[in-house]
Write a protein that holds these residues in place. Sequence first.
Motif, PDB file in Angstrom:
ATOM      1  N   THR B 269       0.841  -1.194   0.000  1.00 33.03           N
ATOM      2  CA  THR B 269       0.000   0.000   0.000  1.00 33.03           C
ATOM      3  C   THR B 269       0.878   1.247   0.000  1.00 33.03           C
ATOM      4  O   THR B 269       2.097   1.158   0.077  1.00 33.03           O
ATOM      5  CB  THR B 269      -0.877   0.023   1.263  1.00 33.03           C
ATOM      6  OG1 THR B 269      -0.007   0.084   2.382  1.00 33.03           O
ATOM      7  CG2 THR B 269      -1.731  -1.213   1.359  1.00 33.03           C
ATOM      8  N   SER B 270       0.257   2.420  -0.048  1.00 32.68           N
ATOM      9  CA  SER B 270       1.038   3.653  -0.038  1.00 32.68           C
ATOM     10  C   SER B 270       1.375   4.078   1.381  1.00 32.68           C
ATOM     11  O   SER B 270       2.037   5.090   1.587  1.00 32.68           O
ATOM     12  CB  SER B 270       0.240   4.770  -0.740  1.00 32.68           C
ATOM     13  OG  SER B 270      -1.006   4.890  -0.090  1.00 32.68           O
ATOM     14  N   ARG B 271       0.932   3.308   2.360  1.00 32.91           N
ATOM     15  CA  ARG B 271       1.252   3.669   3.744  1.00 32.91           C
ATOM     16  C   ARG B 271       2.734   3.426   3.994  1.00 32.91           C
ATOM     17  O   ARG B 271       3.307   2.448   3.530  1.00 32.91           O
ATOM     18  CB  ARG B 271       0.409   2.839   4.716  1.00 32.91           C
ATOM     19  CG  ARG B 271      -1.088   3.151   4.594  1.00 32.91           C
ATOM     20  CD  ARG B 271      -1.848   2.620   5.787  1.00 32.91           C
ATOM     21  NE  ARG B 271      -3.292   2.702   5.517  1.00 32.91           N
ATOM     22  CZ  ARG B 271      -3.998   1.664   5.066  1.00 32.91           C
ATOM     23  NH1 ARG B 271      -3.419   0.495   4.870  1.00 32.91           N
ATOM     24  NH2 ARG B 271      -5.284   1.810   4.829  1.00 32.91           N
ATOM     25  N   LEU B 272       3.352   4.310   4.806  1.00 33.58           N
ATOM     26  CA  LEU B 272       4.810   4.300   4.955  1.00 33.58           C
ATOM     27  C   LEU B 272       5.307   3.276   5.965  1.00 33.58           C
ATOM     28  O   LEU B 272       4.609   2.911   6.905  1.00 33.58           O
ATOM     29  CB  LEU B 272       5.293   5.686   5.397  1.00 33.58           C
ATOM     30  CG  LEU B 272       5.082   6.834   4.405  1.00 33.58           C
ATOM     31  CD1 LEU B 272       5.660   8.114   4.988  1.00 33.58           C
ATOM     32  CD2 LEU B 272       5.710   6.530   3.059  1.00 33.58           C
ATOM     33  N   PHE B 273       6.557   2.844   5.751  1.00 29.14           N
ATOM     34  CA  PHE B 273       7.305   2.075   6.741  1.00 29.14           C
ATOM     35  C   PHE B 273       8.443   2.968   7.252  1.00 29.14           C
ATOM     36  O   PHE B 273       8.744   4.001   6.657  1.00 29.14           O
ATOM     37  CB  PHE B 273       7.872   0.796   6.103  1.00 29.14           C
ATOM     38  CG  PHE B 273       6.846  -0.300   5.990  1.00 29.14           C
ATOM     39  CD1 PHE B 273       6.972  -1.447   6.750  1.00 29.14           C
ATOM     40  CD2 PHE B 273       5.766  -0.184   5.130  1.00 29.14           C
ATOM     41  CE1 PHE B 273       6.035  -2.459   6.659  1.00 29.14           C
ATOM     42  CE2 PHE B 273       4.818  -1.188   5.031  1.00 29.14           C
ATOM     43  CZ  PHE B 273       4.947  -2.333   5.793  1.00 29.14           C
ATOM     44  N   ILE B 274       9.090   2.545   8.338  1.00 30.58           N
ATOM     45  CA  ILE B 274      10.128   3.392   8.949  1.00 30.58           C
ATOM     46  C   ILE B 274      11.191   3.814   7.931  1.00 30.58           C
ATOM     47  O   ILE B 274      11.568   4.979   7.838  1.00 30.58           O
ATOM     48  CB  ILE B 274      10.804   2.663  10.138  1.00 30.58           C
ATOM     49  CG1 ILE B 274       9.834   2.564  11.324  1.00 30.58           C
ATOM     50  CG2 ILE B 274      12.070   3.402  10.569  1.00 30.58           C
ATOM     51  CD1 ILE B 274      10.393   1.837  12.530  1.00 30.58           C
ATOM     52  N   GLY B 275      11.651   2.842   7.138  1.00 31.57           N
ATOM     53  CA  GLY B 275      12.696   3.139   6.166  1.00 31.57           C
ATOM     54  C   GLY B 275      12.272   4.227   5.194  1.00 31.57           C
ATOM     55  O   GLY B 275      13.041   5.148   4.893  1.00 31.57           O
ATOM     56  N   GLN B 276      11.026   4.136   4.735  1.00 30.98           N
ATOM     57  CA  GLN B 276      10.524   5.152   3.801  1.00 30.98           C
ATOM     58  C   GLN B 276      10.422   6.516   4.486  1.00 30.98           C
ATOM     59  O   GLN B 276      10.718   7.545   3.871  1.00 30.98           O
ATOM     60  CB  GLN B 276       9.146   4.743   3.281  1.00 30.98           C
ATOM     61  CG  GLN B 276       9.183   3.569   2.342  1.00 30.98           C
ATOM     62  CD  GLN B 276       7.783   3.019   2.141  1.00 30.98           C
ATOM     63  OE1 GLN B 276       7.224   2.422   3.047  1.00 30.98           O
ATOM     64  NE2 GLN B 276       7.221   3.238   0.961  1.00 30.98           N
ATOM     65  N   ALA B 277      10.018   6.485   5.757  1.00 33.84           N
ATOM     66  CA  ALA B 277       9.901   7.741   6.500  1.00 33.84           C
ATOM     67  C   ALA B 277      11.260   8.418   6.612  1.00 33.84           C
ATOM     68  O   ALA B 277      11.393   9.626   6.378  1.00 33.84           O
ATOM     69  CB  ALA B 277       9.312   7.476   7.883  1.00 33.84           C
ATOM     70  N   VAL B 278      12.286   7.615   6.944  1.00 34.65           N
ATOM     71  CA  VAL B 278      13.643   8.161   7.038  1.00 34.65           C
ATOM     72  C   VAL B 278      14.041   8.764   5.701  1.00 34.65           C
ATOM     73  O   VAL B 278      14.540   9.892   5.614  1.00 34.65           O
ATOM     74  CB  VAL B 278      14.642   7.054   7.440  1.00 34.65           C
ATOM     75  CG1 VAL B 278      16.073   7.565   7.363  1.00 34.65           C
ATOM     76  CG2 VAL B 278      14.333   6.535   8.835  1.00 34.65           C
ATOM     77  N   TYR B 279      13.777   8.020   4.624  1.00 33.87           N
ATOM     78  CA  TYR B 279      14.167   8.439   3.285  1.00 33.87           C
ATOM     79  C   TYR B 279      13.497   9.766   2.920  1.00 33.87           C
ATOM     80  O   TYR B 279      14.142  10.690   2.436  1.00 33.87           O
ATOM     81  CB  TYR B 279      13.766   7.334   2.308  1.00 33.87           C
ATOM     82  CG  TYR B 279      14.161   7.600   0.884  1.00 33.87           C
ATOM     83  CD1 TYR B 279      15.497   7.476   0.494  1.00 33.87           C
ATOM     84  CD2 TYR B 279      13.212   7.957  -0.069  1.00 33.87           C
ATOM     85  CE1 TYR B 279      15.866   7.714  -0.815  1.00 33.87           C
ATOM     86  CE2 TYR B 279      13.573   8.199  -1.381  1.00 33.87           C
ATOM     87  CZ  TYR B 279      14.904   8.069  -1.754  1.00 33.87           C
ATOM     88  OH  TYR B 279      15.277   8.306  -3.034  1.00 33.87           O
ATOM     89  N   GLN B 280      12.209   9.872   3.204  1.00 34.98           N
ATOM     90  CA  GLN B 280      11.479  11.086   2.818  1.00 34.98           C
ATOM     91  C   GLN B 280      11.885  12.287   3.661  1.00 34.98           C
ATOM     92  O   GLN B 280      12.058  13.378   3.135  1.00 34.98           O
ATOM     93  CB  GLN B 280       9.976  10.846   2.946  1.00 34.98           C
ATOM     94  CG  GLN B 280       9.471   9.937   1.845  1.00 34.98           C
ATOM     95  CD  GLN B 280       7.963   9.820   1.846  1.00 34.98           C
ATOM     96  OE1 GLN B 280       7.279  10.472   2.629  1.00 34.98           O
ATOM     97  NE2 GLN B 280       7.454   9.000   0.940  1.00 34.98           N
ATOM     98  N   HIS B 281      12.064  12.068   4.975  1.00 38.91           N
ATOM     99  CA  HIS B 281      12.376  13.203   5.840  1.00 38.91           C
ATOM    100  C   HIS B 281      13.766  13.748   5.590  1.00 38.91           C
ATOM    101  O   HIS B 281      13.984  14.955   5.663  1.00 38.91           O
ATOM    102  CB  HIS B 281      12.219  12.813   7.312  1.00 38.91           C
ATOM    103  CG  HIS B 281      10.792  12.739   7.738  1.00 38.91           C
ATOM    104  ND1 HIS B 281       9.958  13.836   7.711  1.00 38.91           N
ATOM    105  CD2 HIS B 281      10.033  11.714   8.172  1.00 38.91           C
ATOM    106  CE1 HIS B 281       8.753  13.484   8.108  1.00 38.91           C
ATOM    107  NE2 HIS B 281       8.776  12.194   8.391  1.00 38.91           N
ATOM    108  N   GLN B 282      14.724  12.876   5.256  1.00 40.18           N
ATOM    109  CA  GLN B 282      16.075  13.403   5.034  1.00 40.18           C
ATOM    110  C   GLN B 282      16.218  13.954   3.624  1.00 40.18           C
ATOM    111  O   GLN B 282      17.085  14.764   3.357  1.00 40.18           O
ATOM    112  CB  GLN B 282      17.145  12.351   5.350  1.00 40.18           C
ATOM    113  CG  GLN B 282      17.149  11.103   4.484  1.00 40.18           C
ATOM    114  CD  GLN B 282      17.881  11.263   3.175  1.00 40.18           C
ATOM    115  OE1 GLN B 282      18.903  11.951   3.111  1.00 40.18           O
ATOM    116  NE2 GLN B 282      17.368  10.646   2.127  1.00 40.18           N
ATOM    117  N   GLY B 283      15.330  13.527   2.718  1.00 43.35           N
ATOM    118  CA  GLY B 283      15.460  13.968   1.330  1.00 43.35           C
ATOM    119  C   GLY B 283      14.654  15.223   1.058  1.00 43.35           C
ATOM    120  O   GLY B 283      15.088  16.340   1.379  1.00 43.35           O
TER     121      GLY B 283
END
Lengths: 328, 318
Positions: B269-283
């Motif tokens: 789904t489009s719901r985030l996982f921790i890794g994706q959250a890290v990726y989006q917040h630092q990018g």
Amino acid sequence: MSAVSFANVSRHFGAVKAVDGVSLAIAEGEFFAMLGPSGSGKTTCLRLIAGFERPTSGDIRIFGESVADLPPYKRHVNTVFQDYALFPHLNVIDNVAYGLMIAGQGRKQRHAAAEEALEMVRLGGYGTRKPSELSGGQRQRVALARALVNKPRVLLLDEPLGALDLKLREQMQEELKGLQRQLGITFVFVTHDQGEALSMADRVAVFNDGKIIQVGGPEDIYFRPEVPFVADFVGSSNVLPEALVARLTGERCPAAIRPERLRLASDGPLKARVTGLSFLGLTTRVSFEAEGTRLTALLPQDAPRPVEGETVGLTWAADDLHLMRAGA
Amino acid sequence: MSMAQTSDSFSQTRSEGIGTRLSDTLWRRPGLLLILLLLPPVLWLGIIYLGSLFALLLQSFFSIDHFTGLVNYEFTLKTYAELFTPANFDIILRTVTMAAICTLASAVIAFPIAYYAARYARGRWRAVFYLGIMMPLWSSYLVKIYAWKLILAKEGILTWALEGLHLNWLLDAYLSLPVVGGNSLSVSPTGTFIVFVYVWMPFMILPIQAALERVPPSMLEASGDLGARPAQTFRHVLFPLALPGIVAGSIFTFSLTLGDYIIPQIIGTSRLFIGQAVYQHQGIAGNIPLAAAFAVVPIVIMGFYLWGAKRMGAFNAL
């Protein structure tokens, strides 16, 4: 009724006949040894009794009950394994109490019984240790206690003393013998050490190539081997081939003579060349070669000693030459 | 012959190169050799690995000014508090749940495979086994995930095969379930789960196999000999002895799932996982402090996990 009986039992692994047509009967309360070189089928026989192997053919009975379809956990026999097979994650008392735990006994009750079994093998108070903290001899005793605490009707021992050093082994031999007398349980003991078999067992079965070669009391096996294999393997007797025996006695069969019964005599009937001498303390072992046959004699220290390379005469008393049948 | 001549002939006469002299020095001072051997890896680990970890930890104690988008270099726990806002906590919960379920499923699937390999596979079959386990690790991670996308997609192989068997109603029924279902397997949490379990499977099989290989067959025979049925032998002997391997494997599957950001991005789904959250917040967001705080979460969870495993006696059989 026999404690354990085999009726024409075979166990084949592909083309390998590990056990080949074995029949035997072990009496209740007997200390029975299975003796033979490695690969002779003695351990497979033990595993057939325990239920770790199933016979290819033949019938095995334990106290009259056919056990062909009984898995190991339904047989009233217990095993002392060659490598002891103690559970490394359990301490000593829980190892010993394992069988009782499986049988559904409460913790307090089974620990009391286990402690009693540990005391019997002189390891009282060792319950809280881990198997890795014990010496080889102590582990061996724990394995013994773990099997005996279940009060088996037959105890199977697979080379239990093999990993111990000589002194400990001799001590354990005495203790095992004493325990067996005290408990009256049938012991079936597998070993490749003839000294061990002869000193402990009431009866010995000698195995070779998956077959039983001879069954008898220690003295029968030692003094009255029926075939050259038994004479050589059990008694380390000198085996004289048929041709030599025929010339010496006129009988057409092989014969055995014990090393301590050979004597030097210049007019002896057999001329032999001395090929080696070694000092053993009480005796001197002398190796000979006579008409292509290698012979060994044990000479007392006060007897005249020959020189290497010398040709001497050998003699013996007539009843010391034991006639056998040919074959394995 | 004089003494001088004797000692001359003893301490070899050939000229000594720099290599020989270096060897002699190292032979006389074994400690020096140890230092020379250990210095590069210690520097590498110390500066690059631990250094970056420390920098990360440090960042997580800063905060971001939401108006200017600049990092405020003042010590604060504000960023950690942000982790507990419903949206962010939801991400953590989802990731941890997924990691736990994947680990459990991996252990259940891996155990029989590892048991077979440790107890029965011999000679050529052993080589086939290792090849089979390791081969997926040789091909690109991305290729494997896209391959799974093709398998699980709505027009994918699985749907096609089930249609052929007239069993697609079964798939539809499953996909209509809440939480685990979705439009197709490739956009459902179940798809994410399947791919996670597939990708991390070797990391679970190999440690369990190593643990089982150290259990001699006589140990299991002894248990049976003492009256234990196979199920009891499993519970009282085999499982406790395999537990260090299972824990080692679960450390891999659990931590890899906690940190992964590619699989949930491609499958699920489009719901985030921790890794994706890290990726989006630092990018894109440029919120390094929050990304760092998110990254600390798996570290803390793994710390607790190992501590709990040790307390449960998972390493007693080591």
